[in-house]
Design an enzyme around this catalytic site. Structure first.
Site, PDB file in Angstrom:
ATOM      1  N   CYS A  89       0.822  -1.203   0.000  1.00  0.00           N
ATOM      2  CA  CYS A  89       0.000   0.000   0.000  1.00  0.00           C
ATOM      3  C   CYS A  89       0.857   1.254   0.000  1.00  0.00           C
ATOM      4  CB  CYS A  89      -0.918  -0.010   1.220  1.00  0.00           C
ATOM      5  SG  CYS A  89      -1.964   1.457   1.348  1.00  0.00           S
ATOM      6  N   CYS A 383       5.257  22.138   3.848  1.00  0.00           N
ATOM      7  CA  CYS A 383       5.087  20.692   3.699  1.00  0.00           C
ATOM      8  C   CYS A 383       6.144  20.122   2.764  1.00  0.00           C
ATOM      9  CB  CYS A 383       3.682  20.373   3.186  1.00  0.00           C
ATOM     10  SG  CYS A 383       3.257  21.181   1.630  1.00  0.00           S
TER      11      CYS A 383
END
Length: 426
Positions: A89, A383
């Site tokens: 994932c 970020c």
């Protein structure tokens, strides 16, 4: 007794198999006393372990040992990944790291970005969000019926059976959403944007639109059964709400702000609190503040000052304006594209402090104007450590001092790193 499928023993076997790369020989346990083993000293930017002599090993943690044949002997910071979907994932890359080594990875990422620009500053201990606290995520739904994150470095979907990063309220919708979306018989992949509003989960599905009474009834039954705050769909012409018994809001500071479908939120409550606290510490107690790339008002509504808030997203800005107006907050808003029309140095000089929170690309144009301004102090929220360091360098060269950097790990077990920093006029 045989191990239960998907349990910890099975995950260990999967983890060891996927730790091998390419056509390496069959992996064996390394012997720490063997001269052919090397110590993993850090984790590189994409999540691979690295030895002092530059050898790379997938899914290795600092303190592991790497043998010549590619086998890894787990060290004190190597944990068994808790999720059956790791490492397939793409939602996580670092589940094999314990918290101290994940924090070390975050610090290393920030330090490397600063060093690349010739910058030096105190880097504080990272603030990490706990498991199962993500309140915003985008999943994908395929006509085959799978719903989940994309696989790592692939467009294949991982059909989520468990998730250790999503807030429980959001993960609880995975199976019900699969049943609901299957009835739409979509011919292509759909994006499912999930967020936690004050009233409960908020769902926006893009790529399809409901048709007819059957879909209407299915949406209503789904929303009522699972305490959903809102369900909206966007087939390319804009979001259309199909369920919202009361207006969806998100509380920022202590102000309930209208929440537009698909709006940006900080990924976790803990991460938001850490970034807001750092911004407030950075700017102190100014009389006037400019909040640039203000969004819904995460910082503007938490600052004890008169605030000018500039934002290029019209929906977010209108929501901020409405929330601030109802709460009687001294926030003046302006719809402004800060890439095409950054605040000039003359405009910036009117403020005692600036809070800057740009997207991942950073704020090159706005940083240049700040460098030319006389603003005493800037709280830079980022970020992307690399774009932050690039912008900070320009400001430092113009006379600012980089006082400190506070890393924040909002995206649990991810290589994604966020930070808050204080820059002040020397």
């Amino acid at each position: 007794m045989a191990a239960r499928r998907g349990g910890a023993p099975a995950r260990r076997r999967l983890h060891r198999r996927r730790s091998r790369r390419g056509a390496r020989p069959r992996a064996r346990r390394g012997d720490p006393g063997d001269t052919r083993v090397s110590l993993i000293v850090k984790v590189a930017g994409r999540g691979d372990g690295v030895t002092a002599n530059g050898r790379y090993a997938a899914f290795a943690a600092p303190g592991d040992t790497l043998a010549d044949d590619g086998s890894v002997l787990p060290g004190p910071h190597h944990q068994v990944p808790p999720c059956r979907h790791f490492p397939t994932c793409g939602g996580c890359q670092l589940q094999h790291l314990d918290d101290p080594s994940w924090a070390g990875f975050i610090t290393e990422r920030v330090g490397s970005a600063l060093a690349a620009q010739g910058l030096v500053a105190p880097i504080r201990a990272p603030l990490l969000s706990p498991p199962r606290t993500r309140r915003r995520a985008t999943l994908h739904f395929e006509p085959s019926g799978r719903l989940g994150f994309s696989a790592e470095k692939s467009h294949q979907l991982v059909d989520l059976q468990e998730c250790h990063v999503l807030a429980p309220e959001l993960f609880a919708l995975v199976k019900p959403l699969k049943r609901l979306l299957a009835s739409f018989r979509a011919k292509r992949r759909l994006d499912v944007h999930l967020a936690l509003a004050d009233q409960g989960p908020d769902v926006l599905v893009t790529g399809v639109a409901p048709e007819g009474l059957q879909h209407h009834d299915s949406i209503t039954a789904f929303a009522q059964a699972h305490g959903v705050a809102r369900v909206a769909f966007d087939d390319g012409l804009g979001a259309e709400t199909r369920w919202e018994p009361e207006p969806a809001t998100v509380t920022l500071g202590d102000v309930a702000v209208p929440l537009p479908p698909g709006a940006f939120l900080q990924a976790t409550h803990e991460g938001e609190a850490a970034l807001v606290a750092a911004a407030r510490e950075a700017i102190g107690a100014p009389r006037t503040v400019a909040d640039l790339f203000a969004g819904l008002g995460t910082f503007a509504l938490a600052l004890p000052a008169r605030v000018y808030a500039a934002e290029g997203g019209r929906d977010a800005l209108l929501a901020l304006k409405a929330g601030a107006g109802r709460a009687g907050r001294p926030v003046f808003t302006e719809h402004r594209d800060l890439y095409r029309r950054p605040l000039t140095a003359t405009e910036l000089d009117r403020f005692d402090a600036v809070v800057l929170d740009p997207p991942r690309a950073g704020a090159r144009e706005q940083a240049a104007q700040l460098a030319a301004s006389k603003v005493p102090v800037v709280a830079y929220i980022s970020c992307n450590p690399s774009s932050f360091a690039r912008d900070a360098k320009e400001m430092v060269e113009a006379g600012y001092r980089l006082d400190w950097v506070q890393p924040v790990g909002q995206f649990r077990w991810s290589t994604h790193v966020e930070l808050a920093a204080r820059l002040s006029r020397a």
